[in-house]
Design an enzyme around this catalytic site. Structure first.
Site, PDB file in Angstrom:
ATOM      1  N   ILE A  33     -96.523  35.035  78.819  1.00 41.23           N
ATOM      2  CA  ILE A  33     -95.382  35.919  79.048  1.00 41.23           C
ATOM      3  C   ILE A  33     -94.783  36.424  77.730  1.00 41.23           C
ATOM      4  O   ILE A  33     -94.131  37.468  77.699  1.00 41.23           O
ATOM      5  CB  ILE A  33     -94.311  35.169  79.887  1.00 41.23           C
ATOM      6  CG1 ILE A  33     -93.407  36.156  80.608  1.00 41.23           C
ATOM      7  CG2 ILE A  33     -93.481  34.206  79.044  1.00 41.23           C
ATOM      8  CD1 ILE A  33     -92.566  35.523  81.714  1.00 41.23           C
ATOM      9  N   ASN A  88    -101.436  22.691  72.211  1.00 42.33           N
ATOM     10  CA  ASN A  88    -100.324  21.956  71.608  1.00 42.33           C
ATOM     11  C   ASN A  88    -100.082  20.710  72.442  1.00 42.33           C
ATOM     12  O   ASN A  88    -100.091  20.766  73.672  1.00 42.33           O
ATOM     13  CB  ASN A  88     -99.066  22.826  71.574  1.00 42.33           C
ATOM     14  CG  ASN A  88     -99.222  24.023  70.654  1.00 42.33           C
ATOM     15  OD1 ASN A  88     -99.874  23.939  69.612  1.00 42.33           O
ATOM     16  ND2 ASN A  88     -98.652  25.157  71.036  1.00 42.33           N
ATOM     17  N   GLU A  96     -94.181  23.074  74.645  1.00 45.60           N
ATOM     18  CA  GLU A  96     -92.959  23.451  75.358  1.00 45.60           C
ATOM     19  C   GLU A  96     -93.092  23.290  76.868  1.00 45.60           C
ATOM     20  O   GLU A  96     -92.138  22.923  77.544  1.00 45.60           O
ATOM     21  CB  GLU A  96     -92.579  24.898  75.030  1.00 45.60           C
ATOM     22  CG  GLU A  96     -92.040  25.038  73.598  1.00 45.60           C
ATOM     23  CD  GLU A  96     -91.797  26.466  73.196  1.00 45.60           C
ATOM     24  OE1 GLU A  96     -91.955  27.373  74.051  1.00 45.60           O
ATOM     25  OE2 GLU A  96     -91.465  26.679  72.016  1.00 45.60           O
ATOM     26  N   HIS A 101    -102.270  23.133  78.666  1.00 43.70           N
ATOM     27  CA  HIS A 101    -102.762  24.515  78.642  1.00 43.70           C
ATOM     28  C   HIS A 101    -103.453  24.811  77.331  1.00 43.70           C
ATOM     29  O   HIS A 101    -103.049  24.335  76.275  1.00 43.70           O
ATOM     30  CB  HIS A 101    -101.614  25.507  78.871  1.00 43.70           C
ATOM     31  CG  HIS A 101    -100.416  25.278  78.000  1.00 43.70           C
ATOM     32  ND1 HIS A 101     -99.488  24.298  78.282  1.00 43.70           N
ATOM     33  CD2 HIS A 101     -99.994  25.883  76.869  1.00 43.70           C
ATOM     34  CE1 HIS A 101     -98.542  24.325  77.347  1.00 43.70           C
ATOM     35  NE2 HIS A 101     -98.838  25.266  76.466  1.00 43.70           N
TER      36      HIS A 101
END
Ligand code: 5GP
Ligand code: ZN
Length: 119
Positions: A33, A88, A96, A101
């Site tokens: 996004i 990450n 986050e 992912h």
């Protein structure tokens, strides 16, 4: 399998809309996004694995599918001569969203150096 409070689980189930690139029985791919580059999409396992450190043998099929599919999806997104993948993990990795992912980033030729450390 799914976590009711997880935004990526909601994307998989369609409760939150996404720009989907690909879906099969094990994985889901969609545009980020807030893209960091002209090409920036995410590949996620359909089952809720919070971080890479939570992955185990039970997840081998989905994790393998993510790696087996990324080249084809990146090529289709226009990355015909390379791109970068990142996962990450946890606080230090500045994760986050706590649904594992893989970022797929491309566009600039070449991409910037992998990591820039502030001194
Ligand atoms: P992380 O920092 O956890 O590795 O990356 C999370 C990524 O998810 C960020 O690049 C962020 O832009 C993306 N993201 C967060 N929420 C949403 C959302 O609701 N939809 C989409 N498509 N991407 C999201
Ligand atoms: Zn989830």
């Amino acid at each position: 399998m799914q976590d009711n409070d997880c935004i990526f689980c909601k994307i998989i189930s369609g409760k939150i809309p996404s720009r989907k690139l690909y879906e099969d029985d094990l994985i889901y791919a969609f545009h980020d996004i807030n893209p960091a580059a002209p090409v920036h999409f995410l590949i996620i396992p359909k089952s809720h694995i919070p971080t890479l450190s939570d992955a185990s043998a039970a997840h081998e099929a989905a994790l393998g599918r993510m790696l087996a599919k990324v080249g084809e999806l990146a090529r289709e997104a226009g990355c015909t001569d390379g791109y970068r993948t990142m996962i990450n993990c946890g606080r230090v990795g500045r994760q986050e969203v706590y649904h594992l992912h893989m970022h797929v980033v491309g566009g600039p030729d070449p991409l910037p150096p992998m990591l820039v450390f502030e001194r």
